[in-house]
Design a protein around this motif. Structure first.
Motif, short mmCIF file in Angstrom:
data_model
loop_
_atom_site.label_atom_id
_atom_site.label_comp_id
_atom_site.label_asym_id
_atom_site.label_seq_id
_atom_site.Cartn_x
_atom_site.Cartn_y
_atom_site.Cartn_z
N TRP A 52 0.84 -0.81 0.01
CA TRP A 52 -0.01 -0.04 0.14
C TRP A 52 0.89 1.43 0.25
O TRP A 52 0.57 1.90 -1.20
N LEU A 53 1.64 1.15 0.58
CA LEU A 53 2.57 2.43 1.21
C LEU A 53 3.38 2.45 -0.43
O LEU A 53 3.87 3.76 -0.27
N ASP A 54 4.45 1.88 -0.95
CA ASP A 54 4.52 1.48 -1.75
C ASP A 54 4.17 2.02 -3.33
O ASP A 54 4.54 3.03 -4.11
N ALA A 55 2.86 1.60 -3.40
CA ALA A 55 1.33 1.85 -4.44
C ALA A 55 1.58 3.95 -4.55
O ALA A 55 1.55 4.40 -5.50
N ILE A 56 1.36 4.62 -2.98
CA ILE A 56 1.56 5.78 -2.98
C ILE A 56 2.62 6.05 -3.32
O ILE A 56 2.80 7.35 -3.94
N ALA A 57 3.99 5.60 -2.43
CA ALA A 57 5.02 5.91 -3.06
C ALA A 57 5.05 6.57 -4.73
O ALA A 57 5.74 8.12 -4.89
N GLY A 58 4.96 5.54 -5.06
CA GLY A 58 4.96 5.65 -6.63
C GLY A 58 4.07 6.36 -7.51
O GLY A 58 4.30 7.64 -8.11
N TRP A 59 3.34 7.26 -6.63
CA TRP A 59 2.35 8.17 -7.35
C TRP A 59 2.23 9.22 -7.30
O TRP A 59 2.58 10.56 -7.74
N LEU A 60 3.29 9.44 -5.01
CA LEU A 60 4.03 10.65 -4.84
C LEU A 60 5.12 11.02 -6.62
O LEU A 60 5.30 11.91 -6.87
N CYS A 72 -3.12 9.80 3.69
CA CYS A 72 -3.00 9.48 4.19
C CYS A 72 -2.94 9.14 5.45
O CYS A 72 -2.37 9.70 5.93
N SER A 73 -2.84 8.06 6.04
CA SER A 73 -2.74 7.80 7.73
C SER A 73 -1.27 8.33 7.95
O SER A 73 -1.12 9.10 9.00
N ALA A 74 -0.46 7.47 7.61
CA ALA A 74 0.98 7.94 7.65
C ALA A 74 1.00 7.76 9.21
O ALA A 74 1.86 8.93 9.65
N LEU A 75 0.51 6.85 10.33
CA LEU A 75 -0.17 7.04 11.81
C LEU A 75 2.09 6.85 11.81
O LEU A 75 2.85 7.36 13.34
N ARG A 76 2.61 6.70 11.18
CA ARG A 76 4.22 5.67 11.69
C ARG A 76 4.90 6.52 11.19
O ARG A 76 5.45 6.70 9.58
N ARG A 77 6.75 6.95 11.86
CA ARG A 77 7.55 7.80 11.04
C ARG A 77 7.86 6.32 9.90
O ARG A 77 8.36 7.17 8.93
N ARG A 78 8.09 5.22 10.10
CA ARG A 78 8.51 4.10 9.58
C ARG A 78 7.67 4.39 8.32
O ARG A 78 8.14 4.07 7.05
N TYR A 79 6.62 4.46 8.16
CA TYR A 79 5.61 4.53 6.86
C TYR A 79 5.40 6.13 6.33
O TYR A 79 5.93 6.26 5.16
N ARG A 80 6.04 7.17 7.24
CA ARG A 80 6.38 8.27 6.45
C ARG A 80 8.02 7.82 5.54
O ARG A 80 8.29 8.92 4.53
N ASP A 81 8.55 7.77 6.41
CA ASP A 81 10.20 7.39 5.45
C ASP A 81 10.30 7.05 4.21
O ASP A 81 10.30 6.70 3.43
N ARG A 84 8.57 9.05 1.91
CA ARG A 84 9.75 9.94 1.16
C ARG A 84 10.52 8.79 0.51
O ARG A 84 11.61 10.29 0.03
N ALA A 85 10.83 7.99 0.50
CA ALA A 85 12.14 7.09 -0.12
C ALA A 85 11.56 7.30 -1.67
O ALA A 85 12.78 7.09 -2.28
N SER A 86 10.91 7.87 -1.44
CA SER A 86 9.79 8.25 -2.95
C SER A 86 10.24 8.99 -3.63
O SER A 86 10.83 9.05 -5.03
N GLY A 87 11.47 10.05 -3.02
CA GLY A 87 12.07 10.85 -3.53
C GLY A 87 11.34 12.26 -4.03
O GLY A 87 11.96 13.34 -4.52
N ALA A 88 9.81 12.65 -4.03
CA ALA A 88 8.61 13.20 -3.87
C ALA A 88 9.16 14.68 -3.27
O ALA A 88 9.71 14.01 -2.14
N ALA A 89 9.52 16.06 -2.92
CA ALA A 89 8.95 16.80 -1.93
C ALA A 89 7.89 16.66 -1.45
O ALA A 89 6.85 16.48 -1.83
N MET A 90 7.75 16.73 0.32
CA MET A 90 6.46 16.64 0.36
C MET A 90 6.58 17.53 1.86
O MET A 90 7.89 17.49 2.78
N PHE A 91 5.20 17.16 2.29
CA PHE A 91 4.89 18.18 3.26
C PHE A 91 4.18 17.22 3.96
O PHE A 91 2.59 17.60 3.40
N PHE A 92 4.15 17.09 5.40
CA PHE A 92 3.08 16.73 5.64
C PHE A 92 2.48 17.58 6.75
O PHE A 92 2.84 18.21 7.82
#
Length: 157
Positions: A52-60, A72-81, A84-92
């Motif tokens: 699920w996170l990988d699919a969202i990262a792909g969209w990003l 996206c819930s992105a409840l945990r730091r590791r999910y947000r990480d 972020r690994a998608s390389g897209a600039a993000m603001f949560f």
């Protein structure tokens, strides 16, 4: 980001409209097995969340600097990480509210696969943004339009 019922979809759509960028609802990226599991009242584990996170990262990453809003819930730091690994600039934007307020909202919500019974597990999993994460917490009190205005102000340079 935020727990179910915090207003991510509503505010996300309004924000994307105001910013004139594409919007994606993270729930639409869940594989059917995840939806069945949550509908049955069983919380997802990290293995369930990985595709699920990988699919969202792909969209990003497909946004390629053009911008976009994804709820996206992105409840945990590791999910947000992982996002972020998608390389897209993000603001949560963490849509933040009390468990009591959000439980009231969920009680009136119809037609969503996420049962109110999983709210406590979401709050237990929630890891607020850390100082080194690019983002901010926003109180969810008020109308969706008021929350969106606060979000726009937080995004302003």
């Amino acid at each position: 980001m935020g727990v179910s019922g915090s207003g991510k979809s509503t505010v996300g759509e309004l924000l994307a409209e105001r910013l004139q960028v594409p919007y994606a609802e993270a729930d639409s990226f869940h594989p059917p097995a995840n939806i069945r599991k949550m509908s049955a009242g069983t919380p997802l584990d990290d293995e369930d969340r990985r595709p699920w996170l990988d699919a969202i990262a792909g969209w990003l990453s497909e946004r390629d600097g053009r911008g976009g809003v994804v709820s996206c819930s992105a409840l945990r730091r590791r999910y947000r990480d992982r996002l972020r690994a998608s390389g897209a600039a993000m603001f949560f934007l963490h849509l933040d509210g009390s468990e009591e307020l959000i439980a009231q909202r969920l009680q009136g919500r119809e037609g969503h696969f996420m049962p109110r019974s999983l709210l406590r597990s979401q709050f237990a999993s929630l890891e607020p943004l850390e100082p080194d994460e690019h983002g901010t917490a926003l109180a969810i009190g008020g109308t969706p339009q008021q929350v969106t205005e606060r979000a726009l102000a937080a995004l302003a340079p």
